[in-house]
Design a protein around this motif. Structure first.
Motif, PDB file in Angstrom:
ATOM      1  N   SER A   1     -22.302  31.824 -38.247  1.00 34.94           N
ATOM      2  CA  SER A   1     -22.432  30.830 -39.315  1.00 34.94           C
ATOM      3  C   SER A   1     -21.164  30.775 -40.154  1.00 34.94           C
ATOM      4  N   VAL A   2     -20.979  29.632 -40.801  1.00 39.04           N
ATOM      5  CA  VAL A   2     -19.826  29.460 -41.683  1.00 39.04           C
ATOM      6  C   VAL A   2     -19.864  30.474 -42.827  1.00 39.04           C
ATOM      7  N   GLY A   3     -21.063  30.726 -43.380  1.00 36.70           N
ATOM      8  CA  GLY A   3     -21.176  31.689 -44.469  1.00 36.70           C
ATOM      9  C   GLY A   3     -20.709  33.068 -44.057  1.00 36.70           C
ATOM     10  N   GLU A   4     -21.095  33.507 -42.861  1.00 32.61           N
ATOM     11  CA  GLU A   4     -20.653  34.810 -42.369  1.00 32.61           C
ATOM     12  C   GLU A   4     -19.152  34.828 -42.115  1.00 32.61           C
ATOM     13  N   ALA A   5     -18.634  33.712 -41.620  1.00 36.84           N
ATOM     14  CA  ALA A   5     -17.195  33.634 -41.356  1.00 36.84           C
ATOM     15  C   ALA A   5     -16.395  33.763 -42.650  1.00 36.84           C
ATOM     16  N   LEU A   6     -16.809  33.037 -43.682  1.00 47.40           N
ATOM     17  CA  LEU A   6     -16.095  33.108 -44.953  1.00 47.40           C
ATOM     18  C   LEU A   6     -16.217  34.496 -45.573  1.00 47.40           C
ATOM     19  N   PHE A   7     -17.397  35.084 -45.471  1.00 47.29           N
ATOM     20  CA  PHE A   7     -17.592  36.424 -46.000  1.00 47.29           C
ATOM     21  C   PHE A   7     -16.694  37.425 -45.273  1.00 47.29           C
ATOM     22  N   THR A   8     -16.493  37.222 -43.983  1.00 48.58           N
ATOM     23  CA  THR A   8     -15.620  38.102 -43.205  1.00 48.58           C
ATOM     24  C   THR A   8     -14.190  38.056 -43.722  1.00 48.58           C
ATOM     25  N   ILE A   9     -13.709  36.844 -44.069  1.00 52.08           N
ATOM     26  CA  ILE A   9     -12.363  36.735 -44.630  1.00 52.08           C
ATOM     27  C   ILE A   9     -12.300  37.476 -45.967  1.00 52.08           C
ATOM     28  N   GLY A  10     -13.380  37.437 -46.730  1.00 51.69           N
ATOM     29  CA  GLY A  10     -13.426  38.193 -47.978  1.00 51.69           C
ATOM     30  C   GLY A  10     -13.351  39.693 -47.748  1.00 51.69           C
ATOM     31  N   GLN A  11     -14.000  40.160 -46.681  1.00 53.41           N
ATOM     32  CA  GLN A  11     -13.940  41.584 -46.358  1.00 53.41           C
ATOM     33  C   GLN A  11     -12.551  41.978 -45.856  1.00 53.41           C
ATOM     34  N   LEU A  12     -11.927  41.094 -45.092  1.00 47.02           N
ATOM     35  CA  LEU A  12     -10.543  41.329 -44.679  1.00 47.02           C
ATOM     36  C   LEU A  12      -9.649  41.430 -45.910  1.00 47.02           C
ATOM     37  N   ASN A  13      -9.916  40.595 -46.907  1.00 49.51           N
ATOM     38  CA  ASN A  13      -9.153  40.633 -48.155  1.00 49.51           C
ATOM     39  C   ASN A  13      -9.244  42.009 -48.819  1.00 49.51           C
ATOM     40  N   LYS A  14     -10.433  42.612 -48.824  1.00 49.95           N
ATOM     41  CA  LYS A  14     -10.594  43.940 -49.417  1.00 49.95           C
ATOM     42  C   LYS A  14      -9.783  44.985 -48.655  1.00 49.95           C
ATOM     43  N   ARG A  15      -9.803  44.875 -47.336  1.00 44.55           N
ATOM     44  CA  ARG A  15      -9.050  45.836 -46.515  1.00 44.55           C
ATOM     45  C   ARG A  15      -7.545  45.687 -46.753  1.00 44.55           C
ATOM     46  N   LEU A  16      -7.071  44.462 -46.829  1.00 45.97           N
ATOM     47  CA  LEU A  16      -5.647  44.234 -47.077  1.00 45.97           C
ATOM     48  C   LEU A  16      -5.259  44.689 -48.489  1.00 45.97           C
ATOM     49  N   THR A  17      -6.174  44.560 -49.426  1.00 45.23           N
ATOM     50  CA  THR A  17      -5.909  45.042 -50.782  1.00 45.23           C
ATOM     51  C   THR A  17      -5.692  46.548 -50.786  1.00 45.23           C
ATOM     52  N   GLU A  18      -6.530  47.272 -50.044  1.00 46.62           N
ATOM     53  CA  GLU A  18      -6.382  48.731 -49.951  1.00 46.62           C
ATOM     54  C   GLU A  18      -5.030  49.100 -49.357  1.00 46.62           C
ATOM     55  N   ARG A  19      -4.651  48.423 -48.269  1.00 47.82           N
ATOM     56  CA  ARG A  19      -3.379  48.725 -47.618  1.00 47.82           C
ATOM     57  C   ARG A  19      -2.195  48.363 -48.531  1.00 47.82           C
ATOM     58  N   THR A  20      -2.323  47.249 -49.235  1.00 52.81           N
ATOM     59  CA  THR A  20      -1.257  46.836 -50.156  1.00 52.81           C
ATOM     60  C   THR A  20      -1.029  47.885 -51.229  1.00 52.81           C
ATOM     61  N   GLN A  21      -2.105  48.434 -51.778  1.00 55.39           N
ATOM     62  CA  GLN A  21      -1.963  49.453 -52.809  1.00 55.39           C
ATOM     63  C   GLN A  21      -1.226  50.683 -52.276  1.00 55.39           C
ATOM     64  N   GLN A  22      -1.545  51.080 -51.053  1.00 55.35           N
ATOM     65  CA  GLN A  22      -0.860  52.222 -50.456  1.00 55.35           C
ATOM     66  C   GLN A  22       0.630  51.941 -50.310  1.00 55.35           C
ATOM     67  N   HIS A  23       0.974  50.755 -49.834  1.00 50.97           N
ATOM     68  CA  HIS A  23       2.385  50.411 -49.658  1.00 50.97           C
ATOM     69  C   HIS A  23       3.105  50.294 -51.002  1.00 50.97           C
ATOM     70  N   LEU A  24       2.428  49.755 -52.017  1.00 46.22           N
ATOM     71  CA  LEU A  24       3.035  49.676 -53.351  1.00 46.22           C
ATOM     72  C   LEU A  24       3.321  51.068 -53.909  1.00 46.22           C
ATOM     73  N   ASP A  25       2.386  51.994 -53.699  1.00 45.18           N
ATOM     74  CA  ASP A  25       2.600  53.369 -54.162  1.00 45.18           C
ATOM     75  C   ASP A  25       3.815  53.986 -53.483  1.00 45.18           C
ATOM     76  N   ASN A  26       3.945  53.751 -52.172  1.00 46.39           N
ATOM     77  CA  ASN A  26       5.102  54.291 -51.440  1.00 46.39           C
ATOM     78  C   ASN A  26       6.405  53.688 -51.951  1.00 46.39           C
ATOM     79  N   LEU A  27       6.400  52.371 -52.177  1.00 50.51           N
ATOM     80  CA  LEU A  27       7.597  51.695 -52.682  1.00 50.51           C
ATOM     81  C   LEU A  27       7.965  52.213 -54.066  1.00 50.51           C
ATOM     82  N   ASN A  28       6.971  52.425 -54.894  1.00 47.94           N
ATOM     83  CA  ASN A  28       7.234  52.919 -56.245  1.00 47.94           C
ATOM     84  C   ASN A  28       7.883  54.296 -56.206  1.00 47.94           C
TER      85      ASN A  28
END
Length: 562
Positions: free
Chosen positions: A175-202
């Motif tokens: 369903s479209v609802g599940e598809a959009l929710f999946t992109i939201g979950q991908l967003n959470k995963r990318l947020t976690e990875r971004t924080q790790q990379h920002l910490d390393n850069l800092n």
């Protein structure tokens, strides 16, 4: 364009000429870094630029620097210096997400989410252009993204009650609802990875005594691009390698120093060669960020730092951290004739003004102040009305019926709320003009009865009209006396200011009428062409009781205004 009739009426026949200056758009020119002897005199702000590329490191002079022989060490050095802040995650980081994201993209593609955009890169009154890429926007409720003169409206990713990937991965996304929710979950995963990379850069920056990072790992939208090979793609202009699917640019409308995360997925795996699609990067000072508005018309591309190109496998991701987007541009380059589609989910954090809640709050505050009068109130009201119409309502309807059908369930209430506020501000404009006209008639002596006329012979309605003129005249003079504004010292200043605002809206409506008739729309399916904006002029109405329309007692169609 002639002034609007309303503007002509309150101008009091002033003939001052004005020049409406068009927006100058930046072009790129190449510059060189300061010499080593000059560096010690560079201001602190200049130290925020990327680290200069070492002069003794070899790189190809007529092509991109890639992670290929014999330049592997040069490429590594580029990432450590001028391209610090660009980081890549290989596919094994996202093993759990690969299948479900693929299914979500397929569902969204089948539902018609990926659309060609018609942009207007150089502003109203200029040529429109059709994008080579099809794309859609997904994000937090009420988010939008404006690029190249077009505002995209997001499909909300928080439309499903499921909470994590394991629950969704137990069955195929359907369903479209599940598809959009999946992109939201991908967003959470990318947020976690971004924080790790920002910490390393800092840590890296602090270790060498540089300024710490200032950005944060937080995203509220994903702009998902769908790319295919096309004969219409233009050659990459600077290196002459491949064709640009997305031309050189820095991402706009973002919160300063915010990171960008991009997850890439190809429609099928390429076992031997991952180079069909590449991301190009080059150093371009102040392309975006807090200093961008001060750089003038030129974006400076640093000549003695080699542009790099990175070919990434499917299901990998890359990150532009902290101020990287401020001082770099990127492009998507198709090598040869790519045989696979490329999806890129580009996650960003926008400035708050791009959420509809922001303008709705401004509208509520403005309409709550209708009991007040004076230029300090009227000017913000008129600017808000023009902004709401041009930057929100007309942006929604120009994208066609298929766009409206896809988004109305998510956006219908907000669009109707904007139409209701539009109606209120149009009515307020009529009331303001009526007040100023009465005051002008009072200043011309029409508030007094000539000595030759017997007061007893005057009808009650005529006496009431004289009283209104006198009260309006006195009220205007009192408002000017209490304004405390150096720019409003006489009634002529009030009329002139209001006339300019009405003329600007008249001009805006005329230019939007031209945009809606641009020939490029004939290349699209009928359902993707502009639909009439639901404004009803010369009529008072209640947009709450009549859904999906805005009412104005004033003249306002482009034909009447120009």
């Amino acid at each position: 364009n002639k002034p609007a009739p309303a503007a002509m009426g309150i101008r009091n026949k002033q003939k001052n000429k004005r020049v409406h200056k068009g927006k100058n758009h930046a072009h790129s020119e190449k510059v060189k870094w300061p010499s080593s002897n000059h560096k010690k005199h560079v201001t602190a702000k200049a130290n925020t630029f990327p680290i200069p590329f070492p002069a003794n490191v070899k790189y190809p002079k007529n092509g991109f620097l890639r992670n290929e022989a014999p330049y592997e060490e040069s490429f590594k050095k580029a990432l450590e210096t001028s391209y610090e802040g660009f980081v890549v995650d290989q596919p094994d980081i996202f093993l759990k997400e690969q299948k479900i994201v693929k299914e979500a993209l397929e569902v969204m593609e089948e539902a018609g989410f990926f659309r060609v955009d018609v942009t207007q890169p150089f502003g109203l009154g200029t040529k429109c252009a059709k994008t080579y890429v099809t794309r859609c926007l997904v994000g937090e409720t009420g988010t939008t993204y404006k690029y190249l003169g077009l505002r995209m409206f997001a499909h909300p990713w928080n439309c499903n009650s499921r909470t994590n990937f394991p629950q969704l991965s137990s069955k195929k996304i359907s369903s479209v609802g599940e598809a959009l929710f999946t992109i939201g979950q991908l967003n959470k995963r990318l947020t976690e990875r971004t924080q790790q990379h920002l910490d390393n850069l800092n840590r890296k920056r602090l270790a060498r005594g540089a300024n710490p990072t200032r950005g944060r790992a937080c995203f509220d939208i994903s702009l998902i691009n769908r790319m295919e090979s096309s004969e219409d793609l233009k050659d990459e202009p600077s290196m002459g390698e491949g064709k640009c699917s997305v031309s050189w640019h820095a991402d706009s409308s973002l919160e300063h120093y915010s990171a960008i995360a991009v997850y890439q997925q190809l429609s099928r795996e390429i076992e031997i060669d991952n180079s069909q699609w590449s991301v190009g990067l080059r150093v371009a000072q102040n392309s975006e960020g807090p200093e961008a508005s001060r750089r003038g018309n030129d974006i400076t591309v640093v000549d003695d730092t080699p542009p790099i190109a990175v070919s990434l496998p499917s299901n990998s991701s890359y990150y532009l951290l902290d101020d990287f987007n401020h001082h770099h541009q990127h492009a998507v380059i198709a090598e040869g004739e790519p045989s696979v589609k490329r999806f890129s989910s580009t996650h960003r954090l926008l400035r708050e003004s791009h959420n509809v809640a922001h303008i709705l709050a401004r509208c509520k505050t403005s309409c709550g102040g209708f009991h007040k009068k004076g230029s300090k109130v009227w000017r913000p009201e008129q600017l808000l009305l023009t902004e709401m119409e041009s930057e929100w309502l007309r942006q929604f309807y120009i994208q066609g019926m298929s766009h409206s059908n896809l988004l109305w369930k998510s956006w219908g209430n907000d669009i109707e709320a904007l139409l209701n506020y539009w109606s209120k501000l149009e009515e307020r404009t009529r009331q303001t003009i009526d007040f100023l006209e009465l005051a002008a008639e009072g200043q011309c002596g029409l508030d007094k009865l000539p000595d030759s006329i017997d007061p007893a012979s005057q009808q009650k309605s005529e006496r009431k009209l004289r009283d209104k003129r006198r009260k309006a005249k006195d009220c205007l003079q009192d408002l000017i006396a209490r304004s405390g504004s150096a720019s409003i010292v006489s009634s002529n200043d009030v009329y002139e200011s209001m006339a300019i605002l009405l003329e600007e809206r008249a001009k805006m409506r005329g230019l939007w009428s031209e945009r809606e008739k641009d020939g490029v729309f004939h290349e699209l399916a009928k359902a993707e062409r502009p639909i009439p904006i639901p404004f009803v002029y010369h009529q008072k109405g209640d947009s709450k009781s009549v859904k999906g329309k805005g009412f104005s007692p004033m003249a306002g169609s482009p034909v009447e205004l120009v």
